[in-house]
Design an enzyme around this catalytic site. Structure first.
Site, PDB file in Angstrom:
ATOM      1  N   ALA A 131      12.606   0.711  -7.272  1.00  0.00           N
ATOM      2  CA  ALA A 131      12.645   1.132  -5.871  1.00  0.00           C
ATOM      3  C   ALA A 131      11.980   0.086  -4.994  1.00  0.00           C
ATOM      4  O   ALA A 131      11.304  -0.832  -5.473  1.00  0.00           O
ATOM      5  CB  ALA A 131      11.955   2.492  -5.701  1.00  0.00           C
ATOM      6  N   GLN A 132      12.182   0.244  -3.702  1.00  0.00           N
ATOM      7  CA  GLN A 132      11.616  -0.652  -2.696  1.00  0.00           C
ATOM      8  C   GLN A 132      11.019   0.205  -1.592  1.00  0.00           C
ATOM      9  O   GLN A 132      11.570   1.248  -1.235  1.00  0.00           O
ATOM     10  CB  GLN A 132      12.712  -1.567  -2.152  1.00  0.00           C
ATOM     11  CG  GLN A 132      12.224  -2.777  -1.399  1.00  0.00           C
ATOM     12  CD  GLN A 132      13.292  -3.850  -1.328  1.00  0.00           C
ATOM     13  OE1 GLN A 132      13.765  -4.337  -2.349  1.00  0.00           O
ATOM     14  NE2 GLN A 132      13.677  -4.222  -0.113  1.00  0.00           N
ATOM     15  N   VAL A 133       9.876  -0.225  -1.031  1.00  0.00           N
ATOM     16  CA  VAL A 133       9.156   0.563  -0.037  1.00  0.00           C
ATOM     17  C   VAL A 133       9.125  -0.199   1.277  1.00  0.00           C
ATOM     18  O   VAL A 133       8.771  -1.389   1.310  1.00  0.00           O
ATOM     19  CB  VAL A 133       7.718   0.879  -0.510  1.00  0.00           C
ATOM     20  CG1 VAL A 133       6.971   1.662   0.567  1.00  0.00           C
ATOM     21  CG2 VAL A 133       7.748   1.666  -1.810  1.00  0.00           C
ATOM     22  N   ASP A 141       0.307   7.330 -14.616  1.00  0.00           N
ATOM     23  CA  ASP A 141       0.446   5.898 -14.325  1.00  0.00           C
ATOM     24  C   ASP A 141      -0.669   5.478 -13.373  1.00  0.00           C
ATOM     25  O   ASP A 141      -0.432   5.164 -12.207  1.00  0.00           O
ATOM     26  CB  ASP A 141       1.824   5.626 -13.719  1.00  0.00           C
ATOM     27  CG  ASP A 141       2.180   4.140 -13.746  1.00  0.00           C
ATOM     28  OD1 ASP A 141       1.453   3.372 -14.394  1.00  0.00           O
ATOM     29  OD2 ASP A 141       3.182   3.758 -13.114  1.00  0.00           O
ATOM     30  N   LYS A 174      10.568   5.166   0.561  1.00  0.00           N
ATOM     31  CA  LYS A 174      10.761   4.667  -0.802  1.00  0.00           C
ATOM     32  C   LYS A 174      12.235   4.826  -1.133  1.00  0.00           C
ATOM     33  O   LYS A 174      12.746   5.950  -1.224  1.00  0.00           O
ATOM     34  CB  LYS A 174       9.892   5.443  -1.790  1.00  0.00           C
ATOM     35  CG  LYS A 174      10.012   4.954  -3.221  1.00  0.00           C
ATOM     36  CD  LYS A 174       9.061   5.696  -4.151  1.00  0.00           C
ATOM     37  CE  LYS A 174       9.194   5.206  -5.583  1.00  0.00           C
ATOM     38  NZ  LYS A 174       8.259   5.908  -6.513  1.00  0.00           N
ATOM     39  N   ALA A 226       6.509  -3.254  -0.532  1.00  0.00           N
ATOM     40  CA  ALA A 226       6.426  -3.484  -1.977  1.00  0.00           C
ATOM     41  C   ALA A 226       7.832  -3.407  -2.544  1.00  0.00           C
ATOM     42  O   ALA A 226       8.711  -2.736  -1.994  1.00  0.00           O
ATOM     43  CB  ALA A 226       5.518  -2.455  -2.643  1.00  0.00           C
ATOM     44  N   SER A 227       8.033  -4.102  -3.664  1.00  0.00           N
ATOM     45  CA  SER A 227       9.348  -4.098  -4.298  1.00  0.00           C
ATOM     46  C   SER A 227       9.164  -4.055  -5.805  1.00  0.00           C
ATOM     47  O   SER A 227       8.512  -4.933  -6.380  1.00  0.00           O
ATOM     48  CB  SER A 227      10.137  -5.355  -3.902  1.00  0.00           C
ATOM     49  OG  SER A 227      11.390  -5.379  -4.545  1.00  0.00           O
ATOM     50  N   ALA A 228       9.704  -3.021  -6.423  1.00  0.00           N
ATOM     51  CA  ALA A 228       9.664  -2.880  -7.877  1.00  0.00           C
ATOM     52  C   ALA A 228      11.088  -2.905  -8.405  1.00  0.00           C
ATOM     53  O   ALA A 228      12.056  -2.968  -7.638  1.00  0.00           O
ATOM     54  CB  ALA A 228       8.953  -1.582  -8.273  1.00  0.00           C
ATOM     55  N   SER A 229      11.219  -2.833  -9.717  1.00  0.00           N
ATOM     56  CA  SER A 229      12.547  -2.925 -10.318  1.00  0.00           C
ATOM     57  C   SER A 229      13.357  -1.658 -10.135  1.00  0.00           C
ATOM     58  O   SER A 229      14.571  -1.665 -10.327  1.00  0.00           O
ATOM     59  CB  SER A 229      12.420  -3.236 -11.808  1.00  0.00           C
ATOM     60  OG  SER A 229      11.498  -2.357 -12.414  1.00  0.00           O
TER      61      SER A 229
END
Length: 654
Positions: free
Chosen positions: A236-238, A388, A252, A231-234
């Site tokens: 962090a990246q996993v 969240d 993470k 997964a990739s968010a603004s």
């Protein structure tokens, strides 16, 4: 040029610098004492240089056209008086210049000289970010002058959401925060901002690897990482990984450059908030600077992964006891930018429609109930809760087990807020509008001028609709409640808004698992734990507990009543009332009175000066009329008092 000439010029330059410094100090101290404002040394020095620039040519002209040799004593006195008057006049002009600068550019509104000289790199980066944001707003059709020119297809609310997604992590998280503030934005904006996600294009594996090498050092050898991100968010990246060749984990990793980007964005938002608070009444009323300040603190906490690890450790016991899975954390491999934790093979609810359809209905009902009770136990019980709970952070397994991910956003409620929220949920189930009114008044902020009877009637109407199933969802109840309290002039504290956002996101997630779930109905047991035992035996025990608290009051009551009756009988009974008891109120009235007095004195001084100067006749000293001298001094004093009066209105008080 000889050595002595160079030395002489150096001595003159040093003397000039010392004189400039002393006069600057004098002006700064005088402005503080006379005008009552604190000015910077740079500003005072600029004014002093201006004074020298004005006074120098005048003195040169005076010296060229005046021959003091053989001058009589009376003429010397006249010259002295003229010089003193000239100096006072120039000094008054300097104070006037300081006052004008203070009104136009208040002290503290410009960055310090050190920042102006050394902060160019940060300033250029902020400017570049400003330009980037303006380009995004232009592309989405949100620049006000172009709004009527461009053919913008989506609605304004949708354009705002898309612009926030384009602007990156800080603005995405700000939009997520604003989506919980129904007291700030209309419903269409709340609906759009609730769709915001933090998904982003993955960073190249080389940059992720570089971050891991920097943070973990030799410990990185224990990990065998998969270069393809899970997964990739603004933020962090996993990546999937194997630890020590046998443990299935995920890494993470904070995105390279994220902290710097977030800090620049927070500076921009902080500057904008302060400007709004200075210039807009609605911004001061809503406390925009406090909202942005709290948001900045929250985002900075999310940048520190050690806080997320602490949140997981704090929430794990309650969640695990309630049947919710929480990944184990390998603390020795975690720091501010990296988290190594257990890899879950569950499927996020947002992508698990086929899996959920294959799970038997009774199992799905149990899964939803387990998750709901665990989260409500956090909110209403311990007071620390996962904030969240969107469907991407909730995992489900084929056997119906559920788990939670991403503990970067955590809310906290104190005991009073937990009890009030529990009472509110209980009152809906019990169809008790009076109890709901008490809970709302205790839960939300207000000025005490609420029409409680009208509030109770309208709450009763909303509760009736909820119990009849007319509102559709539980969050529809909260939306109606928020609209009602905002119409009454009440405001929602940030922690309460976060709890409602968490419940709203949770309900949307649970509806995908069990569409027939009723959050409020399921919350009854959790609310009972907060409210207390409501059986006859439990009520008796609560009454006994309250009675014990009244024992000290009851024991002293007869003596106090006897003292009051004696004072009434003998005529000694008196009451004392302090009209202005709060220090802020006294300071305001004192400052207002001072402004009025100074303004009156300034006016009378100027009027007196005019009368003295225009009067005819009178005694003279060395050719000067005493009335003229007194008029000059009185006029000078009136001018200074007038400057102080303006300074008390516009200047920053010392």
């Amino acid at each position: 040029m000889t050595f002595w000439e160079v030395l002489g010029q150096g001595a003159v330059a040093l003397y000039s610098l010392i004189t400039l410094a002393l006069v600057t100090l004098l002006v700064a101290r005088t402005s503080k004492r006379v005008l009552g404002i604190q000015v910077s040394a740079i500003r005072a020095m600029l004014v002093v240089i201006g004074i020298f620039a004005m006074l120098g040519p005048v003195l040169v002209y005076f010296g060229e056209h005046t021959d003091l040799e053989g001058t009589s004593a009376s003429n010397m006195v006249a010259v002295t008086v003229l010089m003193v008057g000239l100096a006072l006049g120039v000094f008054a002009l300097g104070l006037l210049a300081l006052m004008v600068l203070e009104v136009i550019i208040p002290t503290g509104s410009t960055p310090p000289l050190r920042v102006m000289l050394t902060g160019w790199r940060a300033r250029l980066r902020r400017t570049g970010r400003y330009v980037q944001i303006m380009v995004i707003l232009f592309r989405r059709g949100l620049t006000a002058p172009l709004r009527g020119v461009l053919n913008v297809g989506p609605s304004t609310a949708e354009s705002v959401r898309l612009a926030m997604e384009d602007a990156g992590v800080t603005f995405v998280k700000l939009g997520q925060l604003l989506s919980t503030r129904s007291d700030l934005l209309p419903p269409e904006y709340i609906a759009e901002l609730s769709k915001l996600t933090s998904q982003a294009e993955p960073q190249p594996y080389e940059r992720v690897r570089a971050t891991l090498e920097k943070e973990l050092g030799d410990k990185l050898a224990r990990l065998d990482l998969d270069p393809a991100p899970l997964a990739s968010a603004s933020l962090a990246q996993v990546h999937a990984a194997t630890l020590d060749g046998k443990y299935q984990v995920v890494a993470k990793v904070q995105r390279a450059g994220a902290p710097e980007q977030v800090e620049i964005d927070l500076q921009i938002l902080g500057r904008l908030a302060r400007r709004l608070v200075r210039n807009a009444e609605w911004a001061r009323r809503l406390g925009v600077d406090d909202i942005v300040g709290g948001f900045a603190d929250s985002v900075r906490d999310e940048l520190d992964f050690t806080i997320e690890v602490s949140n997981m450790d704090a929430l794990r016991p309650e969640l695990v006891a309630g049947g919710v899975r929480v990944p184990a954390v390998y603390h020795e491999l975690c720091d501010e930018r990296v988290i190594i934790m257990e890899r879950f093979d569950g499927v996020p609810v947002s992508r698990a429609s086929e899996l959920i359809a294959s799970i038997p209905q009774p199992v799905r009902e149990k899964s939803a109930t387990v998750l709901l009770k665990a989260v409500l136990g956090q909110i209403l019980g311990k007071g620390i809760f996962h904030a969240d709970l969107h469907a991407g952070n909730v995992l489900i397994w084929p056997d119906g087990a559920v788990g939670l991910l991403d503990y970067g956003s955590v809310g906290r409620l104190d005991a009073t807020a937990r009890r009030s929220l529990g009472l509110l949920l209980w009152s809906v189930d019990a169809d008790d509008a009076a109890l709901a009114t008490d809970a709302v008044l205790e839960l939300l902020d207000h000025d005490g001028q609420i029409d409680e009877r009208d509030l109770q009637r309208q709450l009763g109407s909303i509760i009736t609709q909820v119990r009849a199933g007319a509102t559709g969802t539980t969050m529809a109840f909260f939306s109606q409640l928020l609209r009602l309290v905002l119409d009454k002039g009440m405001s929602v504290p940030g922690n309460i808004a976060l709890a409602l956002r968490s419940l709203g996101a949770l309900e949307g997630t649970l509806k995908q698992i069990n569409p027939s779930l009723d959050l409020i109905d399921t919350a009854r047991d959790q609310a009972r734990a907060v409210v207390g035992d409501v059986t006859p035996a439990g009520a008796k025990q609560q009454i006994a507990n309250q009675a014990i608290r009244l024992v000290p009051l009851i024991s002293h009551l007869p003596r106090r009543v006897n003292r009051i009756t004696e004072d009434l009988a003998t005529g000694r009974f008196t009451t004392h009332t302090r009209i202005v008891s709060h220090p802020d109120d006294r300071a305001f009235l004192t400052g207002l009175a001072n402004q009025v007095v100074v303004a009156i004195l300034a006016g009378f001084a100027v009027i007196g000066a005019i009368l003295l100067v225009t009067a005819s006749g009178g005694p003279e000293i060395y050719g000067f009329r005493i009335s003229d001298l007194l008029g000059f001094l009185l006029g000078f004093s009136g001018f200074i008092l007038a400057l102080r009066s303006v300074a008390m209105v516009f200047g920053r008080r010392t």
